[in-house]
Scaffold this motif. Structure first.
Motif, mmCIF file in Angstrom:
data_model
loop_
_atom_site.group_PDB
_atom_site.id
_atom_site.type_symbol
_atom_site.label_atom_id
_atom_site.label_comp_id
_atom_site.label_asym_id
_atom_site.label_seq_id
_atom_site.Cartn_x
_atom_site.Cartn_y
_atom_site.Cartn_z
ATOM 1 N N LEU A 8 -30.787 21.378 -118.648
ATOM 2 C CA LEU A 8 -30.527 21.756 -117.272
ATOM 3 C C LEU A 8 -31.827 22.182 -116.603
ATOM 4 C CD1 LEU A 8 -27.280 23.850 -117.716
ATOM 5 C CD2 LEU A 8 -27.483 21.502 -116.968
ATOM 6 N N PRO A 9 -31.866 22.167 -115.277
ATOM 7 C CA PRO A 9 -33.068 22.605 -114.573
ATOM 8 C C PRO A 9 -33.462 24.010 -114.997
ATOM 9 C CG PRO A 9 -31.486 21.626 -113.054
ATOM 10 C CD PRO A 9 -30.801 21.748 -114.384
ATOM 11 N N LEU A 21 -22.218 21.866 -124.039
ATOM 12 C CA LEU A 21 -22.217 23.298 -124.304
ATOM 13 C C LEU A 21 -22.906 24.070 -123.179
ATOM 14 C CD1 LEU A 21 -21.367 25.495 -126.285
ATOM 15 C CD2 LEU A 21 -23.546 25.159 -127.481
ATOM 16 N N GLN A 22 -23.974 23.506 -122.616
ATOM 17 C CA GLN A 22 -24.646 24.154 -121.481
ATOM 18 C C GLN A 22 -23.669 24.363 -120.331
ATOM 19 O OE1 GLN A 22 -27.722 21.233 -120.908
ATOM 20 N NE2 GLN A 22 -29.299 22.608 -121.663
ATOM 21 N N ILE A 23 -22.904 23.335 -120.049
ATOM 22 C CA ILE A 23 -21.947 23.422 -118.944
ATOM 23 C C ILE A 23 -20.850 24.431 -119.272
ATOM 24 C CG2 ILE A 23 -20.217 22.133 -117.624
ATOM 25 C CD1 ILE A 23 -23.104 21.502 -116.789
ATOM 26 N N GLN A 24 -20.365 24.438 -120.506
ATOM 27 C CA GLN A 24 -19.338 25.422 -120.891
ATOM 28 C C GLN A 24 -19.865 26.847 -120.723
ATOM 29 O OE1 GLN A 24 -18.384 23.669 -124.820
ATOM 30 N NE2 GLN A 24 -16.252 24.037 -124.263
ATOM 31 N N VAL A 129 -9.025 20.336 -113.547
ATOM 32 C CA VAL A 129 -10.388 19.957 -113.181
ATOM 33 C C VAL A 129 -11.066 19.119 -114.264
ATOM 34 C CG1 VAL A 129 -12.659 20.863 -112.509
ATOM 35 C CG2 VAL A 129 -10.586 22.117 -111.863
ATOM 36 N N ILE A 130 -11.705 18.042 -113.811
ATOM 37 C CA ILE A 130 -12.625 17.306 -114.674
ATOM 38 C C ILE A 130 -14.039 17.686 -114.253
ATOM 39 C CG2 ILE A 130 -13.548 15.032 -115.302
ATOM 40 C CD1 ILE A 130 -10.820 15.554 -116.562
ATOM 41 N N VAL A 131 -14.805 18.183 -115.200
ATOM 42 C CA VAL A 131 -16.202 18.542 -114.974
ATOM 43 C C VAL A 131 -17.026 17.415 -115.581
ATOM 44 C CG1 VAL A 131 -17.964 20.313 -115.308
ATOM 45 C CG2 VAL A 131 -15.544 20.975 -115.247
ATOM 46 N N SER A 158 -18.638 18.555 -110.204
ATOM 47 C CA SER A 158 -19.829 17.840 -110.674
ATOM 48 C C SER A 158 -20.774 18.804 -111.390
ATOM 49 C CB SER A 158 -20.555 17.187 -109.498
ATOM 50 O OG SER A 158 -21.131 18.182 -108.657
ATOM 51 N N TYR A 159 -21.581 18.243 -112.287
ATOM 52 C CA TYR A 159 -22.561 19.072 -112.979
ATOM 53 C C TYR A 159 -23.480 19.765 -111.977
ATOM 54 C CZ TYR A 159 -21.547 17.094 -117.643
ATOM 55 O OH TYR A 159 -20.973 16.730 -118.831
ATOM 56 N N SER A 160 -23.893 19.053 -110.924
ATOM 57 C CA SER A 160 -24.796 19.678 -109.949
ATOM 58 C C SER A 160 -24.110 20.832 -109.229
ATOM 59 C CB SER A 160 -25.332 18.646 -108.947
ATOM 60 O OG SER A 160 -24.289 18.093 -108.182
ATOM 61 N N ALA A 161 -22.805 20.727 -108.975
ATOM 62 C CA ALA A 161 -22.074 21.826 -108.341
ATOM 63 C C ALA A 161 -21.939 23.010 -109.298
ATOM 64 C CB ALA A 161 -20.706 21.355 -107.860
ATOM 65 N N VAL A 162 -21.711 22.731 -110.582
ATOM 66 C CA VAL A 162 -21.676 23.804 -111.586
ATOM 67 C C VAL A 162 -23.021 24.517 -111.597
ATOM 68 C CG1 VAL A 162 -21.518 24.345 -114.062
ATOM 69 C CG2 VAL A 162 -19.927 22.699 -113.044
ATOM 70 N N GLU A 163 -24.104 23.732 -111.615
ATOM 71 C CA GLU A 163 -25.449 24.311 -111.633
ATOM 72 C C GLU A 163 -25.708 25.170 -110.397
ATOM 73 O OE1 GLU A 163 -27.853 20.825 -111.984
ATOM 74 O OE2 GLU A 163 -27.247 20.461 -114.054
ATOM 75 N N GLU A 164 -25.287 24.673 -109.240
ATOM 76 C CA GLU A 164 -25.496 25.410 -107.994
ATOM 77 C C GLU A 164 -24.720 26.722 -107.994
ATOM 78 O OE1 GLU A 164 -25.002 24.791 -103.169
ATOM 79 O OE2 GLU A 164 -24.450 23.155 -104.509
#
Length: 198
Positions: A8-9, A21-24, A129-131, A158-164
């Motif tokens: 991730l950034p 796992l990062q997203i979780q 939700v699907i991430v 989206s992954y970018s929305a999770v990150e934001e």
């Protein structure tokens, strides 16, 4: 490095190599900031993150049977055992049931949450939700609109929305007192292009 393996950034300070796992972990942290307790799939709880296993992180629940909302739904608890992430609130609500689709495919995730929907409590306002990666958006929307999954009224995170959202939670210390679930919905996109069949 392949896209599926990229870290991730740098603004996301989650230091693990598996993207799933990062997203979780980001979802656990977001949930914590919003006052949610988080279920993480049983098979992911043993992964190490820093000095702790994921299942030992603050806000992560140990057993689904501890959640009152599922107390009388044994089959639903079994079905939920491998769901990637479920947020619980006040012992009575499930703001979101989420599958993180990194390698298993969108249909697999939709099937898992559909089974849980069929066996679990009929609560209002559950987000199914699907991430998934930003480049998978069209596939998520297409599969969410198939007849077998329309009752889910699937949302795409989206992954970018999770990150934001993770970044906002960490930098601004957003709390459940300052933000309601409408704020969360700003980051999650509805998938249905037609009304679900009853």
């Amino acid at each position: 490095m392949a896209i599926t393996e990229k870290l991730l950034p740098s603004e996301m300070d989650i230091d693990v190599r598996r993207r799933h796992l990062q997203i979780q972990i980001a979802l656990i942290e977001i949930g914590l900031q919003l006052g949610f307790r988080t279920w993480i799939a049983h098979n992911d709880k043993g992964f190490q993150y820093g000095e702790k296993k994921v299942g030992e992180l603050e806000g992560v629940i140990a057993r689904l049977s501890d959640e009152r909302v599922l107390a009388s739904y044994e089959e639903a608890r079994v079905a939920a055992n491998l769901i990637d992430c479920i947020w619980f609130k006040n012992g009575k609500l499930m703001p979101a049931v989420m599958e993180v689709e990194q390698s298993t495919g969108v249909t697999s995730g939709l099937t898992r949450i559909k089974k849980f929907q069929d066996l679990g409590p009929r609560l209002a306002n559950i987000r199914w939700v699907i991430v998934a990666a930003d480049e998978d958006r069209e596939e998520v929307i297409r599969k969410a609109n198939t007849l077998q999954f329309q009752s889910l009224n699937t949302k795409y995170f989206s992954y970018s929305a999770v990150e934001e959202l993770y970044s906002l939670c960490k930098r601004r210390k957003i709390s459940n007192k300052a933000v309601n679930e409408e704020f969360l919905d700003c980051f999650i996109e509805p998938c249905l292009t037609t009304l679900p069949l009853n």
